[in-house]
Design a protein around this motif. Structure first.
Motif, PDB file in Angstrom:
ATOM      1  N   HIS A 161      18.326  19.020  80.018  1.00 45.33           N
ATOM      2  CA  HIS A 161      17.353  18.256  80.793  1.00 45.33           C
ATOM      3  C   HIS A 161      17.100  18.959  82.115  1.00 45.33           C
ATOM      4  N   PHE A 162      15.884  18.870  82.639  1.00 44.92           N
ATOM      5  CA  PHE A 162      15.660  19.311  84.015  1.00 44.92           C
ATOM      6  C   PHE A 162      14.849  18.249  84.750  1.00 44.92           C
ATOM      7  N   ALA A 163      15.297  17.937  85.957  1.00 45.36           N
ATOM      8  CA  ALA A 163      14.666  16.893  86.762  1.00 45.36           C
ATOM      9  C   ALA A 163      15.302  16.889  88.143  1.00 45.36           C
ATOM     10  N   TRP A 164      15.391  15.739  88.745  1.00 41.47           N
ATOM     11  CA  TRP A 164      15.928  15.525  90.080  1.00 41.47           C
ATOM     12  C   TRP A 164      16.912  14.372  89.985  1.00 41.47           C
ATOM     13  N   GLY A 165      17.598  14.087  91.083  1.00 42.42           N
ATOM     14  CA  GLY A 165      18.544  12.979  91.089  1.00 42.42           C
ATOM     15  C   GLY A 165      18.036  11.807  91.903  1.00 42.42           C
ATOM     16  N   LEU A 166      18.644  10.642  91.706  1.00 46.50           N
ATOM     17  CA  LEU A 166      18.318   9.478  92.528  1.00 46.50           C
ATOM     18  C   LEU A 166      18.613   9.765  93.992  1.00 46.50           C
ATOM     19  N   ASP A 167      19.666  10.541  94.246  1.00 48.96           N
ATOM     20  CA  ASP A 167      19.980  10.909  95.626  1.00 48.96           C
ATOM     21  C   ASP A 167      18.900  11.803  96.228  1.00 48.96           C
ATOM     22  N   ASP A 168      18.271  12.631  95.399  1.00 49.73           N
ATOM     23  CA  ASP A 168      17.174  13.471  95.888  1.00 49.73           C
ATOM     24  C   ASP A 168      15.956  12.621  96.248  1.00 49.73           C
ATOM     25  N   ILE A 169      15.683  11.591  95.424  1.00 50.30           N
ATOM     26  CA  ILE A 169      14.592  10.672  95.741  1.00 50.30           C
ATOM     27  C   ILE A 169      14.883   9.964  97.061  1.00 50.30           C
ATOM     28  N   ALA A 170      16.122   9.484  97.215  1.00 47.80           N
ATOM     29  CA  ALA A 170      16.498   8.783  98.445  1.00 47.80           C
ATOM     30  C   ALA A 170      16.316   9.680  99.663  1.00 47.80           C
ATOM     31  N   THR A 171      16.675  10.951  99.537  1.00 46.27           N
ATOM     32  CA  THR A 171      16.541  11.882 100.655  1.00 46.27           C
ATOM     33  C   THR A 171      15.078  12.058 101.054  1.00 46.27           C
ATOM     34  N   VAL A 172      14.202  12.250 100.069  1.00 48.25           N
ATOM     35  CA  VAL A 172      12.780  12.412 100.352  1.00 48.25           C
ATOM     36  C   VAL A 172      12.205  11.140 100.973  1.00 48.25           C
ATOM     37  N   PHE A 173      12.594   9.986 100.445  1.00 48.68           N
ATOM     38  CA  PHE A 173      12.075   8.730 100.976  1.00 48.68           C
ATOM     39  C   PHE A 173      12.510   8.522 102.431  1.00 48.68           C
ATOM     40  N   THR A 174      13.769   8.861 102.741  1.00 54.21           N
ATOM     41  CA  THR A 174      14.217   8.673 104.124  1.00 54.21           C
ATOM     42  C   THR A 174      13.442   9.575 105.082  1.00 54.21           C
ATOM     43  N   HIS A 175      13.070  10.769 104.631  1.00 56.92           N
ATOM     44  CA  HIS A 175      12.257  11.642 105.480  1.00 56.92           C
ATOM     45  C   HIS A 175      10.930  10.961 105.819  1.00 56.92           C
ATOM     46  N   MET A 176      10.359  10.241 104.845  1.00 54.73           N
ATOM     47  CA  MET A 176       9.095   9.551 105.107  1.00 54.73           C
ATOM     48  C   MET A 176       9.320   8.302 105.956  1.00 54.73           C
ATOM     49  N   TRP A 177      10.403   7.554 105.697  1.00 51.90           N
ATOM     50  CA  TRP A 177      10.690   6.398 106.548  1.00 51.90           C
ATOM     51  C   TRP A 177      10.809   6.825 108.012  1.00 51.90           C
ATOM     52  N   GLU A 178      11.436   7.966 108.216  1.00 48.28           N
ATOM     53  CA  GLU A 178      11.716   8.413 109.582  1.00 48.28           C
ATOM     54  C   GLU A 178      10.472   8.898 110.317  1.00 48.28           C
ATOM     55  N   GLN A 179       9.395   9.122 109.574  1.00 46.34           N
ATOM     56  CA  GLN A 179       8.129   9.392 110.252  1.00 46.34           C
ATOM     57  C   GLN A 179       7.595   8.125 110.913  1.00 46.34           C
ATOM     58  N   ALA A 180       8.138   6.971 110.516  1.00 48.17           N
ATOM     59  CA  ALA A 180       7.776   5.692 111.135  1.00 48.17           C
ATOM     60  C   ALA A 180       8.820   5.256 112.159  1.00 48.17           C
ATOM     61  N   GLY A 181       9.782   6.158 112.482  1.00 50.36           N
ATOM     62  CA  GLY A 181      10.829   5.831 113.444  1.00 50.36           C
ATOM     63  C   GLY A 181      12.198   5.887 112.791  1.00 50.36           C
TER      64      GLY A 181
END
Length: 399
Positions: free
Chosen positions: A130-150
């Protein structure tokens, strides 16, 4: 198991019909587009004729298992490719493992891929990759976007009561380890059954805890209902990050205009694993990501989809395994070839020798947001912290 032949067969299980059919089109398109490159495989001094056989999963796990049986016994496939479906994909992989045929899959977080098959991280499968990403990778990307809001947000978690939700909640494999380390507080808004009929309880908890950001893995219809009820209650979140179905344009996942309008207003942010702007090339024909996306749009009249690049990489990997295996007519040798593979594809570098767990190669993620455009939703890359080679194409918009 040896399947001696001068002809090699690539078997494909794809959702040609049923609810997943829109997500199966990229794979069937890629097979047609790459047909000239797939007619022959050169392995050492020998040249083999190759055929690709596609069987319909019907978007159903039982039908998918039957498709694998037919590919293995009737078509005598040397490798099986598949993608899409939280229940269908594991059914294909498990059946390939039982029948002893190499399987390659994608579009599924690796933790879900492992756990849905009754295993855990560290487990080694013999036949399935299989090739893909992890749930932890999704969480990391999402936090980068949350942090653009503070910094330091209280984030409401809109997760279902199924496998996906339970893994996202998992104290070790889910979102919490990543997000808490970056100073965010997660509030579980309460599990729900898909398809949902009422989110008023979840909206109430979001307002009670003052969560101005919501993260989810909901379907387009469920997320639209949640956003509608939150908006009507005066609790519309500033930002929604959503994985799974919302990595595709919502116009592709439902035909209901009201859902389109609601999600366009929500400006959902999501993960980006492939786009026309990614700077990678096909190992088969040298095509760029932009070339592939443009050809798809010209040939089908539809907008490009993220799975398009992964479908192409599936075929690239199958071709490479057959061309590098000690004996491409021997399924066991083909499986060993995948296990030892590290090479560059149109989806980026795939490395099964350095994966986060056996049988898995990791893809890196960017963050994106759906912006309304004259031709429908446009996915703009808004953060590239983990993929600096991928250009940012828009700003994160908050409501």
């Amino acid at each position: 198991m040896n399947t001696t032949s001068s002809r090699l067969t690539i078997g494909v299980v794809a959702p040609l019909t049923g609810r997943l059919a829109p997500l199966g089109r990229p794979l069937t398109y890629v097979l047609e587009a790459l047909a000239p490159q797939l007619r022959h495989v050169r392995n050492g001094s020998r040249c083999y004729d190759v055929s690709a056989v596609v069987r319909d999963s019907r978007s159903d796990p039982a039908a998918a298992r039957r498709a694998v049986h037919d590919l293995t016994t009737t078509d005598r496939a040397h490798i099986v490719l598949t993608m899409a479906g939280t229940q269908v994909l594991p059914a294909v992989a498990d059946t390939c493992e039982e029948l002893g045929v190499p399987c390659l899959s994608t579009t599924f977080p690796w933790q879900a891929y492992v756990h849905s098959r009754g295993a855990g991280p560290g487990h080694s499968f013999q036949w399935t990759y299989h090739f893909a990403w992890g749930l932890d990778d999704i969480a990391t990307v999402f936090t980068h976007m949350w942090e653009q809001a503070g910094a330091g947000h209280t984030v409401g978690c809109l997760w279902n009561d199924d496998l996906q939700g339970s893994l996202l909640r998992h104290e070790q494999y889910g979102f919490a380890p990543v997000t808490s380390a970056r100073g965010h507080t997660l509030v579980d808004l309460g599990p729900y059954r898909e398809p949902a009929t009422d989110f008023r309880q979840q909206v109430g908890r979001m307002k009670e805890y003052g969560a101005d950001i919501v993260t989810s893995a909901a379907t387009a219809a469920d997320l639209a209902l949640f956003h509608q009820q939150a908006r009507q209650a005066g609790g519309r979140p500033r930002l929604i990050t959503c994985s799974r179905w919302l990595t595709y344009p919502h116009t592709h996942t439902t035909s209901v205009p009201g859902i389109h309008a609601e999600l366009a207003d929500a400006r959902v942010a999501t993960l980006v694993y492939w786009s026309p702007g990614h700077p990678y090339r096909s190992s088969l024909d040298g095509a760029t990501c932009a070339d592939l996306a443009h050809a798809y749009q010209q040939d089908t009249g539809e907008s490009w989809l993220q799975p398009l690049g992964l479908a192409h990489a599936l075929v690239e990997t199958a071709h490479r395994a057959l061309s590098t295996a000690d004996d491409p007519t021997d399924r066991e040798a083909v499986a060993r070839a995948i296990k030892g593979t590290t090479f560059s594809t149109i989806a980026g570098t795939l490395d099964w020798k350095q994966g986060p767990t056996p049988n898995v190669a990791l893809l890196r993620l960017s963050g994106g947001q759906w912006h309304p455009g004259p031709e429908g939703p446009r996915l703009a890359v808004v953060t590239n912290a983990g993929t600096p080679e991928v250009p940012v194409t828009g700003e994160l918009l908050l409501t």
